[in-house]
Motif scaffolding. Structure first.
Motif, PDB file in Angstrom:
ATOM      1  N   ALA A  34     -68.456  18.067 105.498  1.00 11.65           N
ATOM      2  CA  ALA A  34     -68.799  19.396 105.972  1.00 11.65           C
ATOM      3  C   ALA A  34     -70.310  19.511 106.081  1.00 11.65           C
ATOM      4  CB  ALA A  34     -68.251  20.445 104.996  1.00 11.65           C
ATOM      5  N   ALA A  35     -70.759  20.561 106.761  1.00  8.06           N
ATOM      6  CA  ALA A  35     -72.190  20.791 106.861  1.00  8.06           C
ATOM      7  C   ALA A  35     -72.798  20.949 105.474  1.00  8.06           C
ATOM      8  CB  ALA A  35     -72.452  22.034 107.706  1.00  8.06           C
ATOM      9  N   ASP A  36     -72.006  21.422 104.544  1.00  9.68           N
ATOM     10  CA  ASP A  36     -72.456  21.565 103.159  1.00  9.68           C
ATOM     11  C   ASP A  36     -71.441  20.883 102.255  1.00  9.68           C
ATOM     12  OD1 ASP A  36     -73.865  22.538 100.872  1.00  9.68           O
ATOM     13  OD2 ASP A  36     -72.352  24.098 100.679  1.00  9.68           O
ATOM     14  N   GLY A  37     -71.713  19.663 101.848  1.00 12.81           N
ATOM     15  CA  GLY A  37     -70.850  18.976 100.901  1.00 12.81           C
ATOM     16  C   GLY A  37     -69.683  18.259 101.547  1.00 12.81           C
ATOM     17  N   LEU A  38     -68.707  17.933 100.718  1.00 18.61           N
ATOM     18  CA  LEU A  38     -67.515  17.202 101.138  1.00 18.61           C
ATOM     19  C   LEU A  38     -66.298  18.113 101.003  1.00 18.61           C
ATOM     20  CD1 LEU A  38     -66.072  14.503 101.892  1.00 18.61           C
ATOM     21  CD2 LEU A  38     -65.923  14.050  99.439  1.00 18.61           C
ATOM     22  N   LEU A  39     -65.586  18.320 102.104  1.00 17.50           N
ATOM     23  CA  LEU A  39     -64.421  19.199 102.137  1.00 17.50           C
ATOM     24  C   LEU A  39     -63.201  18.369 102.527  1.00 17.50           C
ATOM     25  CD1 LEU A  39     -63.394  22.177 101.990  1.00 17.50           C
ATOM     26  CD2 LEU A  39     -63.887  22.323 104.444  1.00 17.50           C
ATOM     27  N   LEU A  40     -62.171  18.423 101.683  1.00 13.24           N
ATOM     28  CA  LEU A  40     -60.948  17.657 101.921  1.00 13.24           C
ATOM     29  C   LEU A  40     -59.736  18.573 101.828  1.00 13.24           C
ATOM     30  CD1 LEU A  40     -61.666  14.560  99.630  1.00 13.24           C
ATOM     31  CD2 LEU A  40     -61.953  14.675 102.107  1.00 13.24           C
ATOM     32  N   ASP A  41     -58.686  18.219 102.560  1.00 17.69           N
ATOM     33  CA  ASP A  41     -57.440  18.967 102.524  1.00 17.69           C
ATOM     34  C   ASP A  41     -56.271  18.023 102.336  1.00 17.69           C
ATOM     35  OD1 ASP A  41     -59.162  20.647 104.887  1.00 17.69           O
ATOM     36  OD2 ASP A  41     -58.324  21.802 103.228  1.00 17.69           O
ATOM     37  N   LEU A  42     -55.193  18.565 101.790  1.00 20.06           N
ATOM     38  CA  LEU A  42     -54.001  17.767 101.537  1.00 20.06           C
ATOM     39  C   LEU A  42     -52.781  18.666 101.566  1.00 20.06           C
ATOM     40  CD1 LEU A  42     -52.784  14.991 100.488  1.00 20.06           C
ATOM     41  CD2 LEU A  42     -53.046  15.952  98.191  1.00 20.06           C
ATOM     42  N   VAL A  43     -51.706  18.185 102.159  1.00 19.90           N
ATOM     43  CA  VAL A  43     -50.397  18.839 102.069  1.00 19.90           C
ATOM     44  C   VAL A  43     -49.491  17.958 101.215  1.00 19.90           C
ATOM     45  CG1 VAL A  43     -48.337  19.548 103.327  1.00 19.90           C
ATOM     46  CG2 VAL A  43     -50.595  20.073 104.244  1.00 19.90           C
ATOM     47  N   VAL A  44     -48.907  18.552 100.205  1.00 23.77           N
ATOM     48  CA  VAL A  44     -47.986  17.832  99.320  1.00 23.77           C
ATOM     49  C   VAL A  44     -46.575  18.375  99.563  1.00 23.77           C
ATOM     50  CG1 VAL A  44     -47.369  17.304  96.939  1.00 23.77           C
ATOM     51  CG2 VAL A  44     -49.778  17.497  97.586  1.00 23.77           C
ATOM     52  N   PRO A  45     -45.675  17.558 100.070  1.00 21.30           N
ATOM     53  CA  PRO A  45     -44.296  18.013 100.256  1.00 21.30           C
ATOM     54  C   PRO A  45     -43.582  18.073  98.922  1.00 21.30           C
ATOM     55  CG  PRO A  45     -44.477  15.702 100.808  1.00 21.30           C
ATOM     56  CD  PRO A  45     -45.874  16.159 100.471  1.00 21.30           C
ATOM     57  N   PRO A  46     -42.513  18.850  98.818  1.00 24.10           N
ATOM     58  CA  PRO A  46     -41.800  18.939  97.540  1.00 24.10           C
ATOM     59  C   PRO A  46     -41.027  17.657  97.237  1.00 24.10           C
ATOM     60  CG  PRO A  46     -40.634  20.148  99.250  1.00 24.10           C
ATOM     61  CD  PRO A  46     -41.935  19.711  99.851  1.00 24.10           C
ATOM     62  N   GLY A  47     -40.940  17.345  95.957  1.00 26.56           N
ATOM     63  CA  GLY A  47     -40.070  16.265  95.521  1.00 26.56           C
ATOM     64  C   GLY A  47     -38.626  16.719  95.511  1.00 26.56           C
ATOM     65  N   GLU A  48     -37.754  15.832  95.152  1.00 31.59           N
ATOM     66  CA  GLU A  48     -36.324  16.106  95.219  1.00 31.59           C
ATOM     67  C   GLU A  48     -35.919  17.307  94.376  1.00 31.59           C
ATOM     68  OE1 GLU A  48     -32.065  13.797  94.333  1.00 31.59           O
ATOM     69  OE2 GLU A  48     -33.983  12.721  94.207  1.00 31.59           O
ATOM     70  N   LYS A  49     -36.553  17.488  93.212  1.00 34.34           N
ATOM     71  CA  LYS A  49     -36.183  18.577  92.314  1.00 34.34           C
ATOM     72  C   LYS A  49     -37.174  19.732  92.336  1.00 34.34           C
ATOM     73  CE  LYS A  49     -33.696  15.540  89.112  1.00 34.34           C
ATOM     74  NZ  LYS A  49     -33.563  15.092  87.696  1.00 34.34           N
ATOM     75  N   ASP A  50     -38.184  19.650  93.176  1.00 37.43           N
ATOM     76  CA  ASP A  50     -39.181  20.717  93.232  1.00 37.43           C
ATOM     77  C   ASP A  50     -38.607  21.938  93.934  1.00 37.43           C
ATOM     78  OD1 ASP A  50     -40.906  19.020  91.983  1.00 37.43           O
ATOM     79  OD2 ASP A  50     -42.029  18.485  93.797  1.00 37.43           O
TER      80      ASP A  50
END
Length: 395
Positions: free
Chosen positions: A19-35
């Protein structure tokens, strides 16, 4: 906790992005079988990817499904970034989507605890900061996010440095067995309970949490616990200006200046130091802070002409923690050109503690093909103006 990163990498939303200021990361975590949640999104930010991460500030939303388009994560908020930057901390925002009820995510056994560790492992790998996986936590929760935070404290007591609860927790603090478990664990942990005055009346839909919170507060204080309670006189359940309390409370803890010895007087809050005590008194009376001095640090502005002739401007703003941010002003050729501002009567944050819409842009374009000079200033909550950024001339 072990995770299958080769599987999770298939669900990355944005790969590594500087990013223009620092490091910006994103993540999508899908549900596990029992989540029980439908899916989880995580946003992560650090100011300097070359420095070790000393703490992770986890900002957990309330029971309503996350809506990052309307309520963006505070990883893009200049005020929260200023706190994290000062203490070499990361900002981490989990955002959950469920089909029905809040407990489908705010119960750690629903899968949210596992999703958090998955995100930490992924961000540690992509930021090349392996220590992130084991870094201590600073927990901020709103409503259902407070409930999640309280449960995470009982599960990981040695991992938490401090926590701030903005309402909520009636399903935890209203249960004697939970309080009996939470009290000994949290007694020496710096805690901040923030409530809106209008939540204290029976007509409020959030009154259900008022007495449970006060019971937990009294029990902790009676044991000499490091817990502070502040009542926002202007609000009900919205976050509004209460971030002034949370950010400066966390600053005291992370600075190693939360040294006040707690008494066991349940009628008086624990105040970590004299500086915070003064802020607490002002906020308790006014529901906001009015800084006495203008911001001392100028913003940073960059401007570059693109191939089509337009000029792209980006900036970095580091507001004072006690001052916040009310406006960003771009000056062109010595005159105010763009005023990105909220009204003087507006809260400095939304009800969910997101950045107000007017203050969300971090760049803009000038379609003029002429030669121009630019500077940038910003206003704090009291409309004090910062110094001008160093001037930039774009031929």
């Amino acid at each position: 906790m072990k995770t299958n990163l080769s599987f999770i990498l298939l669900f990355l939303t944005a790969a590594r992005a500087i990013a223009a200021d620092g490091l910006l990361l994103d993540l999508v975590v899908p549900p596990g079988e029992k989540d029980r949640f439908q899916h989880a999104e995580f946003s992560f930010w650090i100011a300097d990817a070359a420095k070790p991460v000393k703490a992770v500030i986890i900002h957990q939303h309330g029971c309503t499904n996350a809506s990052p388009d309307k309520h963006p994560p505070i990883t893009g908020d200049w005020h929260w970034r200023a706190l994290a930057r000062k203490h070499d901390a990361a900002l981490l925002v989990p955002m959950y989507h469920v089909a029905k009820n809040c407990d489908e995510w705010n119960d750690p056994d629903s899968g949210s605890e596992s999703a958090l560790f998955t995100a930490l492992e992924d961000f540690a790998q992509r930021s090349k900061r392996p220590g992130l996986k084991d870094a201590p936590w600073v927990l901020w929760g709103h409503s259902g996010g407070s409930s999640w935070s309280a449960q995470m404290i009982t599960r990981h007591p040695k991992r938490v440095l401090a926590a701030s609860f903005r309402g909520g927790c009636h399903k935890q603090f209203g249960v004697p067995e939970f309080r009996a478990k939470f009290g000994p664990i949290a007694r020496d942990l710096p805690l901040l309970f923030v409530w809106g005055k209008r939540e204290s009346v029976p007509g409020s839909s959030h009154f259900v949490s008022w007495e449970p919170m006060n019971t937990m507060y009294r029990e902790l204080r009676g044991q000499g616990g490091k817990v502070c309670r502040v009542i926002d006189p202007r609000s009900e359940h919205g976050c509004d200006d209460s971030r002034f309390m949370s950010i400066n409370f966390f600053d005291a803890v992370l600075s190693g200046q939360a040294n006040a010895k707690p008494s066991n007087d349940a009628s008086a809050p624990w105040l970590p130091n004299d500086t915070f005590a003064a802020l607490w008194s002002e906020f308790s009376e006014n529901g906001t802070l009015v800084p006495a001095k203008a911001p001392a640090q100028a913003a940073e502005l960059q401007a570059k002409r693109a191939g089509d002739g337009r000029i792209k401007l980006t900036w970095r703003v580091v507001p004072d923690l006690t001052g916040g941010l009310r406006a960003i002003r771009i000056h062109r050729d010595g005159r105010l050109w763009k005023d990105l501002a909220i009204k003087p009567t507006d809260f400095i944050a939304t009800g969910r503690d997101s950045t107000p819409e007017a203050l969300r842009p971090m760049e803009l374009e000038d379609e003029s093909r002429d030669t121009h000079g630019y500077t940038l200033t910003f206003l704090d909550a009291a409309s004090h103006e910062s110094p001008h950024s160093p001037p930039i001339h774009v031929p």
